[in-house]
Design an enzyme around this catalytic site. Structure first.
Site, PDB file in Angstrom:
ATOM      1  N   GLU A  91       0.035  15.353  24.038  1.00 25.47           N
ATOM      2  CA  GLU A  91       0.722  16.006  22.838  1.00 25.47           C
ATOM      3  C   GLU A  91      -0.417  17.264  22.597  1.00 25.47           C
ATOM      4  OE1 GLU A  91       2.155  14.008  21.186  1.00 25.47           O
ATOM      5  OE2 GLU A  91       2.968  12.613  22.488  1.00 25.47           O
ATOM      6  N   CYS A 146      -2.291  17.891  12.978  1.00 27.00           N
ATOM      7  CA  CYS A 146      -1.606  19.161  14.734  1.00 27.00           C
ATOM      8  C   CYS A 146      -0.332  19.677  13.667  1.00 27.00           C
ATOM      9  CB  CYS A 146      -1.560  18.164  15.120  1.00 27.00           C
ATOM     10  SG  CYS A 146      -1.114  16.648  15.386  1.00 27.00           S
TER      11      CYS A 146
HETATM   12  P1  NAD Z   1      -9.855  19.354  22.298  1.00 31.75           P
HETATM   13  O1  NAD Z   1      -8.849  19.620  23.403  1.00 31.75           O
HETATM   14  O2  NAD Z   1     -11.266  20.287  22.123  1.00 31.75           O
HETATM   15  O3  NAD Z   1      -9.939  18.250  22.312  1.00 31.75           O
HETATM   16  C1  NAD Z   1      -9.845  17.327  22.637  1.00 31.75           C
HETATM   17  C2  NAD Z   1     -10.331  16.277  23.662  1.00 31.75           C
HETATM   18  O4  NAD Z   1      -9.912  16.825  24.857  1.00 31.75           O
HETATM   19  C3  NAD Z   1     -11.727  15.676  23.071  1.00 31.75           C
HETATM   20  O5  NAD Z   1     -11.842  14.515  23.224  1.00 31.75           O
HETATM   21  C4  NAD Z   1     -12.071  16.385  24.507  1.00 31.75           C
HETATM   22  O6  NAD Z   1     -13.773  15.328  24.606  1.00 31.75           O
HETATM   23  C5  NAD Z   1     -11.649  16.627  25.775  1.00 31.75           C
HETATM   24  N1  NAD Z   1     -11.603  17.164  26.316  1.00 31.75           N
HETATM   25  C6  NAD Z   1     -12.858  19.081  25.983  1.00 31.75           C
HETATM   26  N2  NAD Z   1     -12.292  19.220  27.147  1.00 31.75           N
HETATM   27  C7  NAD Z   1     -12.257  18.886  28.219  1.00 31.75           C
HETATM   28  C8  NAD Z   1     -11.867  19.608  29.517  1.00 31.75           C
HETATM   29  N3  NAD Z   1     -11.819  20.292  30.188  1.00 31.75           N
HETATM   30  N4  NAD Z   1     -11.118  18.043  30.347  1.00 31.75           N
HETATM   31  C9  NAD Z   1     -10.732  16.676  29.886  1.00 31.75           C
HETATM   32  N5  NAD Z   1     -10.780  16.778  28.015  1.00 31.75           N
HETATM   33  C10 NAD Z   1     -11.522  17.551  27.408  1.00 31.75           C
HETATM   34  O7  NAD Z   1      -8.804  19.488  20.583  1.00 31.75           O
HETATM   35  P2  NAD Z   1      -9.918  19.165  19.383  1.00 31.75           P
HETATM   36  O8  NAD Z   1     -10.966  20.509  19.154  1.00 31.75           O
HETATM   37  O9  NAD Z   1     -10.467  18.019  19.497  1.00 31.75           O
HETATM   38  O10 NAD Z   1      -8.485  18.783  18.641  1.00 31.75           O
HETATM   39  C11 NAD Z   1      -7.927  20.011  17.802  1.00 31.75           C
HETATM   40  C12 NAD Z   1      -6.203  19.659  18.669  1.00 31.75           C
HETATM   41  O11 NAD Z   1      -6.056  18.891  18.766  1.00 31.75           O
HETATM   42  C13 NAD Z   1      -5.965  21.481  17.940  1.00 31.75           C
HETATM   43  O12 NAD Z   1      -5.087  22.547  18.669  1.00 31.75           O
HETATM   44  C14 NAD Z   1      -4.760  20.162  17.357  1.00 31.75           C
HETATM   45  O13 NAD Z   1      -3.501  21.015  16.982  1.00 31.75           O
HETATM   46  C15 NAD Z   1      -4.424  18.893  17.976  1.00 31.75           C
HETATM   47  N6  NAD Z   1      -4.033  18.169  18.271  1.00 31.75           N
HETATM   48  C16 NAD Z   1      -2.510  17.600  18.294  1.00 31.75           C
HETATM   49  C17 NAD Z   1      -2.374  16.153  17.852  1.00 31.75           C
HETATM   50  C18 NAD Z   1      -0.543  15.898  18.777  1.00 31.75           C
HETATM   51  O14 NAD Z   1      -0.322  14.640  18.786  1.00 31.75           O
HETATM   52  N7  NAD Z   1       0.066  16.673  18.662  1.00 31.75           N
HETATM   53  C19 NAD Z   1      -2.582  14.919  16.849  1.00 31.75           C
HETATM   54  C20 NAD Z   1      -4.843  15.875  17.105  1.00 31.75           C
HETATM   55  C21 NAD Z   1      -5.025  17.291  17.541  1.00 31.75           C
END
Ligand code: NAD
Length: 472
Positions: free
Chosen positions: A219, A253
């Site tokens: 997602e 998002c």
């Molecule tokens: P992010 O990708 O930085 O982090 C998300 C999660 O992934 C966190 O829990 C983080 O600890 C973990 N993470 C980070 N690096 C990782 C790795 N290398 N391996 C495994 N896990 C890792 O995202 P964010 O800044 O927390 O959220 C914002 C982003 O999420 C935006 O791009 C937004 O559009 C997207 N988003 C999508 C949805 C959806 O439903 N499609 C909903 C909300 C947010």
């Protein structure tokens, strides 16, 4: 060991093995067991609701209490209840017709728990995006390990406490920590892994999941366009786009990332958007309903996007002003930004709305289609042909007609992205199906025609083969 010393927290791998063993001991939990898990989740959410809202407010610096209460308590509560009400009917085997040459065999699809589900959640709706997948995974009969975001540490700690207070660690465990822990988490051989977050990290998750051949739902985010059609009601469009852009200060998002407007209507659209923003936030960003940017790094990133667009010749307008502490960035319209500025290349994730004029439908569609498929597309038009032209002519995870973002809240609609905005879907029955293995089962009655295929191959089998080739 001193009896008052708490038991040590097992390592990720150990916890995974224990959870898997517990699942294997009860591989097909009854509807009653699943309902009980969902009831406990609901009760834990309700009893921690105030604590969660306070934790989110502290994590964000300032977060609208209404937004936090609605989106991160009421909405997941709805998801939990929806799953609880429907799981018995979703669990039922689904009868499937047989092609004539397989008769009298019968077929059905049997949903089966996948085992241990991993959920990795982001910070922007830290409770909703953690608990909605947990609820769907429980409904489908799984056990869950959750890794919430390190950027909302207080909220993550409350969720860890919630889980510990109402669940056995082998039913649902919460694992808090930073990127190193997140990587180790994504490496576990889950029955299914659901990741919500950025496209950049999503690529890493896909690679980690591939190593274990773990089915994965991604997602992700992206630049979701809003289109003001040639037949739009400008006021209606401006109001819904302003709403979608400013909820959670644009840190959503499915927020409309930018808006395309027919050039002759540019000035009128800007005026209507300014009017809507003034009505929603009379004190501007200082309004109690307006949320802060989550941290200094994100705030600085947004300022850089604005400065670069301005330096490139775009006009910036802050109709309600009110930049305030902590990190409250007033809603900003960026009129006609250069196409190559960073603002038009990366997901904005803040209360900044680029307003881009277009001269023809073909040009506008080409603009959208040159970019990776977005998570959502919003078409504003009172004309069904124009709506259809956009819905058919573009590929996006989801779409709304004359609305922004609300499709997320309709849990009868599957929710997910496509291409760079994600793969797979959940919410409602789609979530149940995502976390279930849909096992195909063929049942053969005693009297059947299977013997017609038995070796040794003789004239009868040849005849059957010829008939099949003709009539299959
Ligand atoms: P992010 O990708 O930085 O982090 C998300 C999660 O992934 C966190 O829990 C983080 O600890 C973990 N993470 C980070 N690096 C990782 C790795 N290398 N391996 C495994 N896990 C890792 O995202 P964010 O800044 O927390 O959220 C914002 C982003 O999420 C935006 O791009 C937004 O559009 C997207 N988003 C999508 C949805 C959806 O439903 N499609 C909903 C909300 C947010």
């Amino acid at each position: 060991m001193n009896p008052s010393t708490p038991a040590p927290i097992p390592s990720l791998a150990t916890q995974f093995q224990r959870t898997l063993a517990a699942h294997r001991a009860e591989a097909y939990p009854s509807a009653a067991t699943r309902r009980d898990r969902l009831l406990r989740l609901e009760a834990a959410l309700l009893s921690h609701a105030n604590e969660l809202v306070q934790a989110m407010q502290a994590d964000f610096g300032y977060r609208s209490a209404t937004e936090a209460g609605v989106f991160d308590v009421t909405v997941p509560l709805g998801d939990i209840r929806q799953n609880r009400r429907h799981l018995a009917s979703w669990m039922k085997p689904r009868r499937v017709g047989m092609p004539w040459h397989m008769l009298p065999a019968s077929g059905r699809v049997m949903p089966q728990p996948k085992g241990v589900v991993g959920v990795i959640a982001p910070w922007n709706f830290p409770v909703y995006l953690a608990l909605a997948p947990v609820a769907a995974a429980f409904a489908a009969g799984n056990r869950v390990m959750l890794k919430p975001s390190e950027l909302t540490p207080r909220t993550s700690a409350v969720m860890a406490h919630m889980a510990a207070s109402a669940f056995d660690r082998d039913e649902w465990s919460v694992h808090t920590g930073g990127v190193a822990l997140a990587r180790a988490f994504a490496d576990l051989p889950f029955g299914h892994l659901l990741f919500t977050g950025s496209t950049r990290v999503g690529r890493e998750i896909a690679v980690a999941a591939a190593r274990n051949l773990t089915p994965v739902t991604l997602e992700l985010g992206g630049k979701s366009p809003a289109i003001v059609g040639e037949h739009a009601n400008l006021r209606r469009a401006a109001e819904r786009i302003a709403f979608g852009k400013c909820a959670n200060a644009g840190q959503v998002c499915v927020a409309p990332d930018y808006v395309l407007v027919p050039r002759p209507q540019l000035a009128a659209f800007v005026q209507e958007t300014e009017r809507a923003l003034l009505a929603y936030y009379p004190q501007g960003a200082a309004s109690p309903d307006f949320t802060s940017i989550v941290n200094e790094q994100q705030y600085a990133r947004l300022q850089t996007l604005l400065n670069e667009a301005q330096a490139g010749g775009a006009q910036l307008r802050q109709p309600v002003g009110g930049n305030a502490e902590p990190r409250k960035l007033a809603p900003t319209l960026v009129i006609d930004p250069p196409a190559d500025c960073q603002l038009m290349r990366e997901e904005i994730f803040g209360p900044i709305l680029p307003v881009v004029p277009y001269d023809s439908l073909a040009e506008a569609k080409a603009f959208v289609n040159r970019q990776p498929a977005p998570l959502a597309l919003y078409i504003f038009s009172e004309n069904t042909r124009e709506q259809q032209a956009w819905l058919r002519g573009t590929l996006s995870g989801g779409a709304c007609v004359n609305e922004t973002a609300f499709h997320v809240l309709a849990d009868t609609l599957p929710f997910g992205g496509v291409g760079e905005s994600g793969s797979g879907a959940y919410h409602g029955k789609a979530g149940f199906d995502t976390f279930s293995h849909l096992k195909s089962v063929l049942s053969q009655p005693r009297l059947n025609g299977a013997f017609l295929f038995n070796p040794p191959i003789g004239p009868l089998q040849h005849k059957v083969g010829q008939l099949l080739r003709r009539f299959i």
